[in-house]
Design a protein around this motif. Structure first.
Motif, PDB file in Angstrom:
ATOM      1  N   ILE A 137      12.149 -54.721 -74.177  1.00 30.23           N
ATOM      2  CA  ILE A 137      11.383 -55.879 -74.632  1.00 30.23           C
ATOM      3  C   ILE A 137      12.000 -57.159 -74.071  1.00 30.23           C
ATOM      4  O   ILE A 137      13.224 -57.298 -73.984  1.00 30.23           O
ATOM      5  N   ALA A 138      11.142 -58.079 -73.678  1.00 34.18           N
ATOM      6  CA  ALA A 138      11.587 -59.368 -73.144  1.00 34.18           C
ATOM      7  C   ALA A 138      11.562 -60.374 -74.286  1.00 34.18           C
ATOM      8  O   ALA A 138      10.502 -60.908 -74.630  1.00 34.18           O
ATOM      9  N   VAL A 139      12.722 -60.592 -74.894  1.00 34.60           N
ATOM     10  CA  VAL A 139      12.799 -61.433 -76.090  1.00 34.60           C
ATOM     11  C   VAL A 139      13.168 -62.857 -75.706  1.00 34.60           C
ATOM     12  O   VAL A 139      14.157 -63.088 -75.007  1.00 34.60           O
ATOM     13  N   GLU A 140      12.384 -63.814 -76.177  1.00 34.53           N
ATOM     14  CA  GLU A 140      12.712 -65.228 -76.053  1.00 34.53           C
ATOM     15  C   GLU A 140      12.597 -65.871 -77.429  1.00 34.53           C
ATOM     16  O   GLU A 140      11.700 -65.536 -78.206  1.00 34.53           O
ATOM     17  N   ALA A 185      11.849 -63.051 -83.140  1.00 37.05           N
ATOM     18  CA  ALA A 185      11.283 -62.903 -81.796  1.00 37.05           C
ATOM     19  C   ALA A 185      11.119 -61.433 -81.431  1.00 37.05           C
ATOM     20  O   ALA A 185      10.126 -61.048 -80.795  1.00 37.05           O
ATOM     21  N   VAL A 186      12.086 -60.591 -81.830  1.00 42.05           N
ATOM     22  CA  VAL A 186      11.978 -59.148 -81.592  1.00 42.05           C
ATOM     23  C   VAL A 186      10.743 -58.591 -82.295  1.00 42.05           C
ATOM     24  O   VAL A 186       9.943 -57.853 -81.697  1.00 42.05           O
ATOM     25  N   LEU A 187      10.581 -58.925 -83.573  1.00 35.87           N
ATOM     26  CA  LEU A 187       9.433 -58.422 -84.336  1.00 35.87           C
ATOM     27  C   LEU A 187       8.108 -58.906 -83.747  1.00 35.87           C
ATOM     28  O   LEU A 187       7.132 -58.146 -83.666  1.00 35.87           O
ATOM     29  N   ASP A 188       8.084 -60.164 -83.302  1.00 33.36           N
ATOM     30  CA  ASP A 188       6.868 -60.696 -82.707  1.00 33.36           C
ATOM     31  C   ASP A 188       6.498 -59.940 -81.438  1.00 33.36           C
ATOM     32  O   ASP A 188       5.330 -59.584 -81.221  1.00 33.36           O
ATOM     33  N   ARG A 189       7.491 -59.653 -80.583  1.00 31.87           N
ATOM     34  CA  ARG A 189       7.223 -58.951 -79.330  1.00 31.87           C
ATOM     35  C   ARG A 189       6.716 -57.535 -79.605  1.00 31.87           C
ATOM     36  O   ARG A 189       5.815 -57.045 -78.923  1.00 31.87           O
ATOM     37  N   ILE A 190       7.307 -56.867 -80.594  1.00 26.26           N
ATOM     38  CA  ILE A 190       6.874 -55.505 -80.912  1.00 26.26           C
ATOM     39  C   ILE A 190       5.458 -55.516 -81.484  1.00 26.26           C
ATOM     40  O   ILE A 190       4.628 -54.669 -81.131  1.00 26.26           O
ATOM     41  N   ARG A 191       5.165 -56.473 -82.337  1.00 25.50           N
ATOM     42  CA  ARG A 191       3.803 -56.581 -82.899  1.00 25.50           C
ATOM     43  C   ARG A 191       2.766 -56.842 -81.808  1.00 25.50           C
ATOM     44  O   ARG A 191       1.623 -56.369 -81.871  1.00 25.50           O
ATOM     45  N   GLU A 192       3.198 -57.605 -80.785  1.00 23.10           N
ATOM     46  CA  GLU A 192       2.290 -57.929 -79.679  1.00 23.10           C
ATOM     47  C   GLU A 192       2.148 -56.779 -78.690  1.00 23.10           C
ATOM     48  O   GLU A 192       1.325 -56.860 -77.760  1.00 23.10           O
ATOM     49  N   GLY A 193       2.951 -55.736 -78.897  1.00 20.65           N
ATOM     50  CA  GLY A 193       2.903 -54.607 -77.968  1.00 20.65           C
ATOM     51  C   GLY A 193       3.714 -54.822 -76.725  1.00 20.65           C
ATOM     52  O   GLY A 193       3.541 -54.143 -75.701  1.00 20.65           O
ATOM     53  N   GLY A 194       4.684 -55.784 -76.793  1.00 20.83           N
ATOM     54  CA  GLY A 194       5.488 -56.122 -75.622  1.00 20.83           C
ATOM     55  C   GLY A 194       6.672 -55.216 -75.441  1.00 20.83           C
ATOM     56  O   GLY A 194       6.964 -54.349 -76.234  1.00 20.83           O
TER      57      GLY A 194
END
Length: 387
Positions: A57-60, A378-387
């Protein structure tokens, strides 16, 4: 004059200084706990639970008005190991500060949450009849002490009511006297310390974080099950779920009682697998290891907390699990160790760290708590977005 040959030797700090180390020594000590204290292995099984790997995952995230990434977080938060699991799939795995895949890092107080999970297993086995049983029913050595009126439930919720000082900067505090006893490997030393503390509040009435409570809990588990704590952990979870490496509990003395509340040693991915065991509902091979509703109760806010009063920023405390404001269960340890288990999102985040402690922390101008929350979100957001 010494007659020993000048053979190569590895230096480790004194055990009594473990909670007072400078940033220069933290990483070395946290990787070498088994050289500083007596230990007992928690044996793995024949096969490791297979973790899949998917795209990283690309976390920002943003702090202080600046956008930052994974490497920034590792550097700024003094991270030695970082693991993100989405279910049984690794989405991020990083190492720094001398930590490697096979090395065991100090759990610090994260082990409190793991040890307390064994209380659920002992209830399921019938070795402990009820959380409302008196501590002295299992540990007669604590009769006529402040713990005589304390229940198992009080221990796992940090509400024993005893007068305990957890000040890491005070060499005369209870927690540092406990630490010195471990470093000196004194048989029975910690239990004698626990017998000496006085009652301060009615058991169950107030939350007061107390590392000594979890030592008592570990001794109670050993007495109730008739097994060493390390063997019970191995037989109920470690070997059966499929941990990759042997782990260890620290002992009070050579061959003595395990320390249920601090300084265990485990590899990064195996911390993650423990979180995955909880995501699986405490079920291994179709067998329920924990009682029904145990995880719901363990992850509930038995005590509501002001987030500003604890190092993590938790707003509640359950069965030796801190509760994140988002409702996740978190095992938290000294100097920035965290095992974040979000059952709703099916996510585990493990962070192993060397966060500077007083007095050294005064010159460190990064708000690590804010940094950690921003990264986690940010990690949770990326996973929810399917990133």
């Amino acid at each position: 004059m010494s007659t020993d040959k000048a053979e190569p030797r590895r230096y480790v700090p004194r055990g009594e200084d473990f909670l007072l180390l400078s940033p220069t020594w933290q990483a070395h000590a946290y990787r070498n706990v088994d050289s500083m204290f007596a230990t007992r292995p928690i044996r793995r099984g024949q096969q490791a639970f297979p973790l899949k790997r998917a795209a990283e995952i690309a976390v920002e995230y943003e702090t202080g008005g600046e956008r930052r990434g994974i490497d920034d977080y590792i550097y700024r938060a003094n991270v030695a190991g970082l693991l993100v699991l989405q279910g049984d799939t690794i989405r991020l795995e990083r190492y720094a500060l001398g930590l490697e895949e096979h090395l065991r890092w100090s759990s610090m107080s994260m082990i409190k949450s793991l040890t307390t999970t064994l209380v659920g297993a002992a209830l399921q086995d019938g070795a402990i009849a009820s959380l409302d049983d008196a501590v002295s029913l299992y540990l007669p050595a604590l009769r006529d002490s402040a713990y005589d009126a304390v229940s198992v439930r009080n221990l796992i919720t940090m509400s024993s009511g005893v007068d305990w000082n957890e000040d890491y900067t005070d060499r005369n505090s209870h927690v540092n006297r406990y630490s010195k006893s471990l470093g000196d490997k004194v048989p029975g030393g910690v239990l004698a310390l626990m017998r000496s503390v006085r009652g301060l509040h009615k058991p169950g009435s107030q939350f007061l974080y107390n590392t000594g409570d979890t030592y008592v809990l570990g001794a109670l588990l050993s007495a109730a099950t008739g097994r060493t704590l390390a063997d019970y952990m191995s037989s109920k979870i470690w070997s059966r779920f499929g941990m990759e490496f042997d782990a260890f509990y620290t002992l009070e003395s050579e061959g003595g009682q395990e320390i249920g509340g601090s300084r265990a040693g485990m590899a990064l991915r195996d911390f993650g697998r423990f979180g995955l065991f909880l995501l699986h509902g405490g079920v291994i091979g179709g067998e329920t290891v924990l009682p029904p509703n145990w995880l719901d109760d363990a992850g509930s806010r038995v005590f509501t907390l002001d987030p500003s009063t604890n190092s993590y920023g938790a707003d509640g405390y359950g069965y030796s699990w801190w509760i994140d404001p988002d409702g996740a269960m978190v095992a938290v340890g000294f100097a920035g160790q965290t095992l974040y288990v979000n059952r709703k999102a099916n996510v585990v985040i493990v962070t192993l760290s060397c966060q500077p402690q007083p007095p050294f922390a005064a010159s460190y101008d990064i708000d690590i708590r804010s940094e950690r929350f921003a990264f986690k979100d940010a990690v949770l957001d990326r996973i929810r977005e399917g990133g």
